[in-house]
Design a protein around this motif. Structure first.
Motif, PDB file in Angstrom:
ATOM      1  N   UNK A 121       0.807  -1.230   0.000  1.00 26.58           N
ATOM      2  CA  UNK A 121       0.000   0.000   0.000  1.00 26.58           C
ATOM      3  C   UNK A 121       0.836   1.275   0.000  1.00 26.58           C
ATOM      4  N   UNK A 122       2.165   1.152   0.038  1.00 19.33           N
ATOM      5  CA  UNK A 122       3.022   2.333   0.179  1.00 19.33           C
ATOM      6  C   UNK A 122       2.823   3.354  -0.929  1.00 19.33           C
ATOM      7  N   UNK A 123       2.477   2.888  -2.124  1.00 20.05           N
ATOM      8  CA  UNK A 123       2.318   3.809  -3.262  1.00 20.05           C
ATOM      9  C   UNK A 123       0.859   4.203  -3.503  1.00 20.05           C
ATOM     10  N   UNK A 124      -0.013   3.951  -2.526  1.00 20.58           N
ATOM     11  CA  UNK A 124      -1.449   4.220  -2.712  1.00 20.58           C
ATOM     12  C   UNK A 124      -1.964   5.391  -1.870  1.00 20.58           C
ATOM     13  N   UNK A 125      -1.072   6.260  -1.426  1.00 18.74           N
ATOM     14  CA  UNK A 125      -1.490   7.410  -0.636  1.00 18.74           C
ATOM     15  C   UNK A 125      -2.464   8.267  -1.454  1.00 18.74           C
ATOM     16  N   UNK A 126      -3.594   8.592  -0.838  1.00 16.55           N
ATOM     17  CA  UNK A 126      -4.621   9.371  -1.528  1.00 16.55           C
ATOM     18  C   UNK A 126      -5.578   8.525  -2.338  1.00 16.55           C
ATOM     19  N   UNK A 127      -5.340   7.211  -2.368  1.00  9.27           N
ATOM     20  CA  UNK A 127      -6.208   6.295  -3.108  1.00  9.27           C
ATOM     21  C   UNK A 127      -7.036   5.455  -2.139  1.00  9.27           C
ATOM     22  N   UNK A 128      -8.006   4.769  -2.696  1.00 12.34           N
ATOM     23  CA  UNK A 128      -8.874   3.915  -1.883  1.00 12.34           C
ATOM     24  C   UNK A 128      -8.196   2.563  -1.655  1.00 12.34           C
ATOM     25  N   UNK A 129      -8.194   2.126  -0.416  1.00 11.43           N
ATOM     26  CA  UNK A 129      -7.610   0.827  -0.076  1.00 11.43           C
ATOM     27  C   UNK A 129      -8.568   0.079   0.850  1.00 11.43           C
ATOM     28  N   UNK A 130      -8.363  -1.223   0.923  1.00 13.28           N
ATOM     29  CA  UNK A 130      -9.116  -2.050   1.877  1.00 13.28           C
ATOM     30  C   UNK A 130      -8.126  -2.841   2.713  1.00 13.28           C
ATOM     31  N   UNK A 131      -8.251  -2.712   4.030  1.00  6.76           N
ATOM     32  CA  UNK A 131      -7.396  -3.460   4.935  1.00  6.76           C
ATOM     33  C   UNK A 131      -8.267  -4.309   5.866  1.00  6.76           C
ATOM     34  N   UNK A 132      -7.943  -5.587   5.946  1.00  3.25           N
ATOM     35  CA  UNK A 132      -8.622  -6.474   6.884  1.00  3.25           C
ATOM     36  C   UNK A 132      -8.084  -6.164   8.282  1.00  3.25           C
ATOM     37  N   UNK A 133      -8.940  -6.293   9.281  1.00  2.00           N
ATOM     38  CA  UNK A 133      -8.571  -5.774  10.594  1.00  2.00           C
ATOM     39  C   UNK A 133      -8.642  -6.801  11.715  1.00  2.00           C
ATOM     40  N   UNK A 134      -7.857  -6.510  12.740  1.00  2.00           N
ATOM     41  CA  UNK A 134      -7.924  -7.252  13.990  1.00  2.00           C
ATOM     42  C   UNK A 134      -7.889  -6.223  15.110  1.00  2.00           C
ATOM     43  N   UNK A 135      -8.840  -6.296  16.027  1.00  2.00           N
ATOM     44  CA  UNK A 135      -8.908  -5.348  17.135  1.00  2.00           C
ATOM     45  C   UNK A 135      -8.366  -5.999  18.400  1.00  2.00           C
ATOM     46  N   UNK A 136      -7.359  -5.367  18.995  1.00  2.00           N
ATOM     47  CA  UNK A 136      -6.763  -5.873  20.235  1.00  2.00           C
ATOM     48  C   UNK A 136      -7.183  -4.943  21.372  1.00  2.00           C
ATOM     49  N   UNK A 137      -7.890  -5.496  22.335  1.00  2.00           N
ATOM     50  CA  UNK A 137      -8.388  -4.719  23.472  1.00  2.00           C
ATOM     51  C   UNK A 137      -7.586  -5.090  24.722  1.00  2.00           C
ATOM     52  N   UNK A 138      -6.988  -4.078  25.347  1.00  2.00           N
ATOM     53  CA  UNK A 138      -6.264  -4.286  26.593  1.00  2.00           C
ATOM     54  C   UNK A 138      -6.815  -3.336  27.647  1.00  2.00           C
ATOM     55  N   UNK A 139      -6.248  -3.370  28.822  1.00  2.00           N
ATOM     56  CA  UNK A 139      -6.758  -2.553  29.918  1.00  2.00           C
ATOM     57  C   UNK A 139      -6.665  -1.054  29.622  1.00  2.00           C
ATOM     58  N   UNK A 140      -5.602  -0.656  28.929  1.00  2.00           N
ATOM     59  CA  UNK A 140      -5.382   0.778  28.721  1.00  2.00           C
ATOM     60  C   UNK A 140      -5.429   1.224  27.261  1.00  2.00           C
ATOM     61  N   UNK A 141      -5.797   0.322  26.348  1.00  2.00           N
ATOM     62  CA  UNK A 141      -5.813   0.723  24.933  1.00  2.00           C
ATOM     63  C   UNK A 141      -6.675  -0.220  24.095  1.00  2.00           C
ATOM     64  N   UNK A 142      -7.153   0.318  22.979  1.00  2.00           N
ATOM     65  CA  UNK A 142      -7.823  -0.473  21.952  1.00  2.00           C
ATOM     66  C   UNK A 142      -7.076  -0.209  20.652  1.00  2.00           C
ATOM     67  N   UNK A 143      -6.365  -1.199  20.151  1.00  2.00           N
ATOM     68  CA  UNK A 143      -5.533  -1.036  18.965  1.00  2.00           C
ATOM     69  C   UNK A 143      -6.105  -1.814  17.782  1.00  2.00           C
ATOM     70  N   UNK A 144      -5.990  -1.215  16.608  1.00  2.00           N
ATOM     71  CA  UNK A 144      -6.399  -1.869  15.379  1.00  2.00           C
ATOM     72  C   UNK A 144      -5.160  -2.256  14.573  1.00  2.00           C
ATOM     73  N   UNK A 145      -5.174  -3.459  14.046  1.00  2.00           N
ATOM     74  CA  UNK A 145      -4.099  -3.926  13.173  1.00  2.00           C
ATOM     75  C   UNK A 145      -4.691  -4.153  11.786  1.00  2.00           C
ATOM     76  N   UNK A 146      -3.983  -3.697  10.756  1.00  2.00           N
ATOM     77  CA  UNK A 146      -4.498  -3.800   9.399  1.00  2.00           C
ATOM     78  C   UNK A 146      -3.638  -4.691   8.521  1.00  2.00           C
ATOM     79  N   UNK A 147      -4.301  -5.423   7.620  1.00  2.00           N
ATOM     80  CA  UNK A 147      -3.605  -6.392   6.767  1.00  2.00           C
ATOM     81  C   UNK A 147      -4.109  -6.289   5.335  1.00  2.00           C
ATOM     82  N   UNK A 148      -3.186  -6.355   4.395  1.00  2.00           N
ATOM     83  CA  UNK A 148      -3.534  -6.184   2.988  1.00  2.00           C
ATOM     84  C   UNK A 148      -4.357  -7.348   2.449  1.00  2.00           C
ATOM     85  N   UNK A 149      -4.257  -8.513   3.076  1.00  2.00           N
ATOM     86  CA  UNK A 149      -5.034  -9.667   2.614  1.00  2.00           C
ATOM     87  C   UNK A 149      -5.397 -10.565   3.795  1.00  2.00           C
TER      88      UNK A 149
END
Length: 202
Positions: free
Chosen positions: A38-66
């Motif tokens: 995705x490095x060359x797709x700035x300003x373009x439409x992309x789709x990233x599959x996600x995983x949400x990690x929930x901890x005591x002090x944060x909610x983080x999203x991880x994105x994957x190209x496939x």
């Protein structure tokens, strides 16, 4: 639970991507493998599959190209002692198919080359995932022997950004200059191409 985000890529750094969907910017932590796609797709439409990690002090999203990379990520964090950051580190070195190959071959050395992964952890990953990997299939790399292209891309991009920072450019300028450059050219040529783009912007 988010399955994927689909929108404009408004920021892309070495470890983070921001995708804007309906006016909301989603910050996602990404691997070198996804960065390379995705490095060359700035300003373009992309789709990233996600995983949400929930901890005591944060909610983080991880994105994957496939989805293959997402599935490997899930397998990795199921291993005792392997957290999300360690999984991302491994996926920055190895594509899903390459990871499947080294696990099947019992190649702990290849896995331990990832940042923050020791020999014992690599052995544990192989022990716990070898049978699971054997039951799944992942898209094979085409014409990429040894280390993954994604790993090469991240190495070149990281070293190139460090060099440009030393030369006085900001991280934003350096990252923007690297967009669209073929990292397989080699570090020296990548830097030369980036400097040409930066000179043209003055």
């Amino acid at each position: 639970m988010l399955y994927h985000v689909n929108g404009e890529l408004v920021l892309c750094d070495m470890t983070v991507a921001v995708v804007e969907c309906a006016g909301v910017g989603y910050k996602l932590f990404i691997s070198g493998n996804t960065l390379g796609k995705i490095a060359d797709k700035l300003g373009q439409r992309v789709r990233l599959f996600t995983f949400m990690k929930v901890s005591e002090d944060a909610v983080d999203l991880y994105g994957f190209a496939d989805e293959e990379e997402l599935e490997i990520f899930k397998l990795l964090i199921s291993v005792s002692g392997v957290g999300a950051k360690s999984a991302i580190s491994i996926l920055s070195l190895l594509t899903p198919s390459r990871f499947a190959q080294v696990v099947s071959a019992g190649d702990a050395k290849a896995i331990s080359q990832a940042q923050g992964i020791g020999a014992k952890t690599a052995q544990r990953i192989i022990l716990e995932l070898k049978d699971k990997i054997a039951k799944q299939s992942f898209v094979q790399d085409e014409g990429i022997p040894g280390a993954s292209a994604a790993g090469d891309i991240q190495d070149n991009f990281t070293d190139a950004i460090d060099t440009l920072l030393v030369l006085g450019y900001t991280r934003r300028e350096a990252t923007a200059a690297l967009k669209g450059i073929d990292a397989s050219l080699g570090l020296e040529d990548v830097i030369k191409e980036a400097l040409k783009k930066l000179a043209g912007n003055k």
